[in-house]
Design a protein around this motif. Structure first.
Motif, PDB file in Angstrom:
ATOM      1  N   TYR A   1       9.822  15.151   9.989  1.00 34.05           N
ATOM      2  CA  TYR A   1       8.498  14.534  10.148  1.00 34.05           C
ATOM      3  C   TYR A   1       8.480  13.126   9.558  1.00 34.05           C
ATOM      4  CZ  TYR A   1       3.471  13.790   9.448  1.00 34.05           C
ATOM      5  OH  TYR A   1       2.205  13.272   9.438  1.00 34.05           O
ATOM      6  N   LEU A   2       9.055  12.966   8.376  1.00 31.26           N
ATOM      7  CA  LEU A   2       9.065  11.651   7.736  1.00 31.26           C
ATOM      8  C   LEU A   2       9.836  10.629   8.569  1.00 31.26           C
ATOM      9  CD1 LEU A   2       9.508  12.518   3.962  1.00 31.26           C
ATOM     10  CD2 LEU A   2       7.539  11.399   5.016  1.00 31.26           C
TER      11      LEU A   2
ATOM     12  N   ALA B   1       7.669   9.689  11.432  1.00 29.99           N
ATOM     13  CA  ALA B   1       6.454   8.959  11.053  1.00 29.99           C
ATOM     14  C   ALA B   1       6.760   7.540  10.587  1.00 29.99           C
ATOM     15  CB  ALA B   1       5.721   9.712   9.947  1.00 29.99           C
ATOM     16  N   ARG B   2       7.891   7.353   9.937  1.00 33.87           N
ATOM     17  CA  ARG B   2       8.166   6.056   9.301  1.00 33.87           C
ATOM     18  C   ARG B   2       8.112   4.879  10.278  1.00 33.87           C
ATOM     19  NH1 ARG B   2      11.779   7.959   6.255  1.00 33.87           N
ATOM     20  NH2 ARG B   2      10.528   8.176   4.365  1.00 33.87           N
ATOM     21  N   PRO B   3       8.800   4.922  11.418  1.00 34.98           N
ATOM     22  CA  PRO B   3       8.708   3.767  12.329  1.00 34.98           C
ATOM     23  C   PRO B   3       7.315   3.576  12.917  1.00 34.98           C
ATOM     24  CG  PRO B   3       9.964   5.553  13.333  1.00 34.98           C
ATOM     25  CD  PRO B   3       9.771   5.907  11.900  1.00 34.98           C
ATOM     26  N   LEU B   4       6.556   4.647  13.066  1.00 30.68           N
ATOM     27  CA  LEU B   4       5.180   4.513  13.551  1.00 30.68           C
ATOM     28  C   LEU B   4       4.318   3.784  12.525  1.00 30.68           C
ATOM     29  CD1 LEU B   4       4.662   8.112  15.021  1.00 30.68           C
ATOM     30  CD2 LEU B   4       5.216   6.019  16.288  1.00 30.68           C
ATOM     31  N   VAL B   5       4.512   4.093  11.242  1.00 30.27           N
ATOM     32  CA  VAL B   5       3.774   3.414  10.185  1.00 30.27           C
ATOM     33  C   VAL B   5       4.136   1.935  10.144  1.00 30.27           C
ATOM     34  CG1 VAL B   5       3.464   3.263   7.680  1.00 30.27           C
ATOM     35  CG2 VAL B   5       3.464   5.501   8.806  1.00 30.27           C
TER      36      VAL B   5
ATOM     37  N   LEU C   1       3.430  12.794   0.648  1.00 32.91           N
ATOM     38  CA  LEU C   1       4.141  12.342   1.844  1.00 32.91           C
ATOM     39  C   LEU C   1       3.697  10.952   2.262  1.00 32.91           C
ATOM     40  CD1 LEU C   1       4.240  15.657   3.848  1.00 32.91           C
ATOM     41  CD2 LEU C   1       6.188  14.417   2.954  1.00 32.91           C
ATOM     42  N   LEU C   2       2.414  10.670   2.145  1.00 30.88           N
ATOM     43  CA  LEU C   2       1.942   9.338   2.504  1.00 30.88           C
ATOM     44  C   LEU C   2       2.584   8.285   1.601  1.00 30.88           C
ATOM     45  CD1 LEU C   2       0.150   7.705   4.379  1.00 30.88           C
ATOM     46  CD2 LEU C   2      -1.740   8.038   2.763  1.00 30.88           C
ATOM     47  N   ALA C   3       2.712   8.589   0.319  1.00 27.55           N
ATOM     48  CA  ALA C   3       3.361   7.660  -0.606  1.00 27.55           C
ATOM     49  C   ALA C   3       4.815   7.412  -0.211  1.00 27.55           C
ATOM     50  CB  ALA C   3       3.275   8.191  -2.030  1.00 27.55           C
ATOM     51  N   GLU C   4       5.474   8.446   0.302  1.00 28.43           N
ATOM     52  CA  GLU C   4       6.871   8.288   0.727  1.00 28.43           C
ATOM     53  C   GLU C   4       7.010   7.357   1.921  1.00 28.43           C
ATOM     54  OE1 GLU C   4       9.756  11.441   0.912  1.00 28.43           O
ATOM     55  OE2 GLU C   4       8.359  12.809  -0.105  1.00 28.43           O
ATOM     56  N   LEU C   5       5.939   7.152   2.656  1.00 34.35           N
ATOM     57  CA  LEU C   5       5.985   6.294   3.841  1.00 34.35           C
ATOM     58  C   LEU C   5       5.713   4.820   3.522  1.00 34.35           C
ATOM     59  CD1 LEU C   5       4.110   8.663   6.314  1.00 34.35           C
ATOM     60  CD2 LEU C   5       6.532   8.059   6.379  1.00 34.35           C
ATOM     61  N   ALA C   6       5.460   4.507   2.254  1.00 35.41           N
ATOM     62  CA  ALA C   6       5.209   3.117   1.858  1.00 35.41           C
ATOM     63  C   ALA C   6       6.436   2.247   2.179  1.00 35.41           C
ATOM     64  CB  ALA C   6       4.889   3.057   0.371  1.00 35.41           C
ATOM     65  N   PRO C   7       6.193   0.938   2.493  1.00 30.71           N
ATOM     66  CA  PRO C   7       4.926   0.213   2.423  1.00 30.71           C
ATOM     67  C   PRO C   7       3.982   0.608   3.550  1.00 30.71           C
ATOM     68  CG  PRO C   7       6.652  -1.197   3.302  1.00 30.71           C
ATOM     69  CD  PRO C   7       7.325   0.064   2.877  1.00 30.71           C
ATOM     70  N   LEU C   8       2.699   0.628   3.206  1.00 30.94           N
ATOM     71  CA  LEU C   8       1.661   1.058   4.137  1.00 30.94           C
ATOM     72  C   LEU C   8       0.827  -0.134   4.593  1.00 30.94           C
ATOM     73  CD1 LEU C   8       0.503   4.115   2.011  1.00 30.94           C
ATOM     74  CD2 LEU C   8       1.888   4.226   4.100  1.00 30.94           C
ATOM     75  N   PRO C   9       0.253  -0.049   5.787  1.00 33.04           N
ATOM     76  CA  PRO C   9      -0.649  -1.126   6.221  1.00 33.04           C
ATOM     77  C   PRO C   9      -1.812  -1.293   5.252  1.00 33.04           C
ATOM     78  CG  PRO C   9      -0.125   0.338   8.054  1.00 33.04           C
ATOM     79  CD  PRO C   9       0.403   0.994   6.817  1.00 33.04           C
ATOM     80  N   SER C  10      -2.389  -2.482   5.217  1.00 31.75           N
ATOM     81  CA  SER C  10      -3.488  -2.742   4.287  1.00 31.75           C
ATOM     82  C   SER C  10      -4.689  -1.849   4.566  1.00 31.75           C
ATOM     83  CB  SER C  10      -3.899  -4.219   4.360  1.00 31.75           C
ATOM     84  OG  SER C  10      -4.275  -4.564   5.683  1.00 31.75           O
ATOM     85  N   HIS C  11      -4.883  -1.486   5.830  1.00 36.33           N
ATOM     86  CA  HIS C  11      -5.971  -0.565   6.163  1.00 36.33           C
ATOM     87  C   HIS C  11      -5.383   0.829   6.373  1.00 36.33           C
ATOM     88  CE1 HIS C  11      -9.714   1.071   7.347  1.00 36.33           C
ATOM     89  NE2 HIS C  11      -9.469   1.113   8.643  1.00 36.33           N
ATOM     90  N   THR C  12      -5.187   1.527   5.270  1.00 33.49           N
ATOM     91  CA  THR C  12      -4.711   2.906   5.293  1.00 33.49           C
ATOM     92  C   THR C  12      -5.719   3.761   4.550  1.00 33.49           C
ATOM     93  OG1 THR C  12      -2.372   2.258   5.360  1.00 33.49           O
ATOM     94  CG2 THR C  12      -2.863   4.491   4.622  1.00 33.49           C
ATOM     95  N   VAL C  13      -6.091   4.871   5.161  1.00 36.90           N
ATOM     96  CA  VAL C  13      -7.095   5.768   4.593  1.00 36.90           C
ATOM     97  C   VAL C  13      -6.526   7.185   4.597  1.00 36.90           C
ATOM     98  CG1 VAL C  13      -9.421   6.734   4.885  1.00 36.90           C
ATOM     99  CG2 VAL C  13      -8.988   4.318   5.408  1.00 36.90           C
TER     100      VAL C  13
END
Length: 249
Positions: free
Chosen positions: A40-41, A44-48, A64-76
């Motif tokens: 899953y990671l 998801a990573r290239p999509l993020v 899991l969301l933290a593992e996908l960092a860096p994240l877009p500025s608008h992430t909720v």
């Protein structure tokens, strides 16, 4: 009458460290889980990386969301379980990610919606995705660990069928285009009755009336099986669906 060893095992599970998020490190060595052939990671990573806005449904403790960092500025992130919300907010604060307790009310807000082992409200996802936006979800199917329920004489874990076909049909009905569907049943092996008890306490939806005392006799029988075989193996149920909101003409 149960043996002293079984009583010690059940007590260890009942008094184990509290769990927040979706971390199960307490089970290391006592239970061995196989993973689906997909990651899953990794999906998801290239999509993020391509997204400018991301919504993570039922983020748990935000691991899991933290593992996908860096994240877009608008992430909720959204987390409705009060037990998890403080941990998610603490973990995701350094990334500037707010953690809500209900879905955003806007429309056409996100390039990407993620949901790993969380809810899949098809109509809301279609509302929240921008045209051309993508949903990636990994779900726990309704047959998940059903053999454990059977072994303990408990009702099935889920009253309704929930699998890749049902989820994909709901997403299609909401106006999304399904682009990838995968479904597997990886194995979970318990090597100690304490791991069984701890698992059932931390995922209370598996057997909703579970307590070690209520299922004392059944746990004693399962303890004998584990001691005789060295383990007790059941099948998990996982499926993955990727979908897109069509671009408007």
């Amino acid at each position: 009458m149960r043996s002293n060893r079984q009583g010690e095992d059940l007590n260890a599970a009942a008094t184990g460290a509290s769990m927040t998020g979706w971390e199960f490190a307490w089970l290391d060595g006592l239970a061995v889980a196989s993973e689906p052939t997909w990651s899953y990671l990794d999906l998801a990573r290239p999509l993020v990386r391509r997204a400018t806005s991301v919504l993570d449904l039922d983020t748990g403790g935000g691991e899991l969301l933290a593992e996908l960092a860096p994240l877009p500025s608008h992430t909720v992130a959204v987390e409705t379980w009060a037990r998890n919300t403080p941990a998610a907010r603490e973990r995701l604060a350094p990334f500037g990610v707010p953690v809500l307790t209900e879905l955003p009310s806007e429309e056409d807000e996100f390039d990407l919606v993620l949901s790993r082992h969380g809810r899949l409200p098809a109509a809301d996802i279609a509302r929240l995705l921008k045209p051309g936006g993508v949903l990636l979800t990994q779900q726990v199917g309704s047959d998940d660990l059903a053999e454990l329920n059977t072994a303990l004489g408990a009702p099935p874990p889920h009253p309704r069928r929930w699998d890749a076909e049902v989820a994909a049909t709901a997403l299609l009905a909401a106006g999304l285009r399904v682009t990838d569907v995968r479904e597997e049943r990886p194995l979970l092996t318990f090597r100690d009755i304490a791991a069984v008890v701890h698992h059932l306490r931390t995922v209370p939806w598996q057997i909703r009336d579970f307590t070690p005392m209520r299922y004392e006799r059944e746990l004693a029988r399962l303890t004998a099986v584990i001691r005789a075989r060295g383990e007790f193996t059941v099948r998990a149920h996982r499926f993955l669906v990727k979908a897109e909101r069509p671009t408007e003409a």
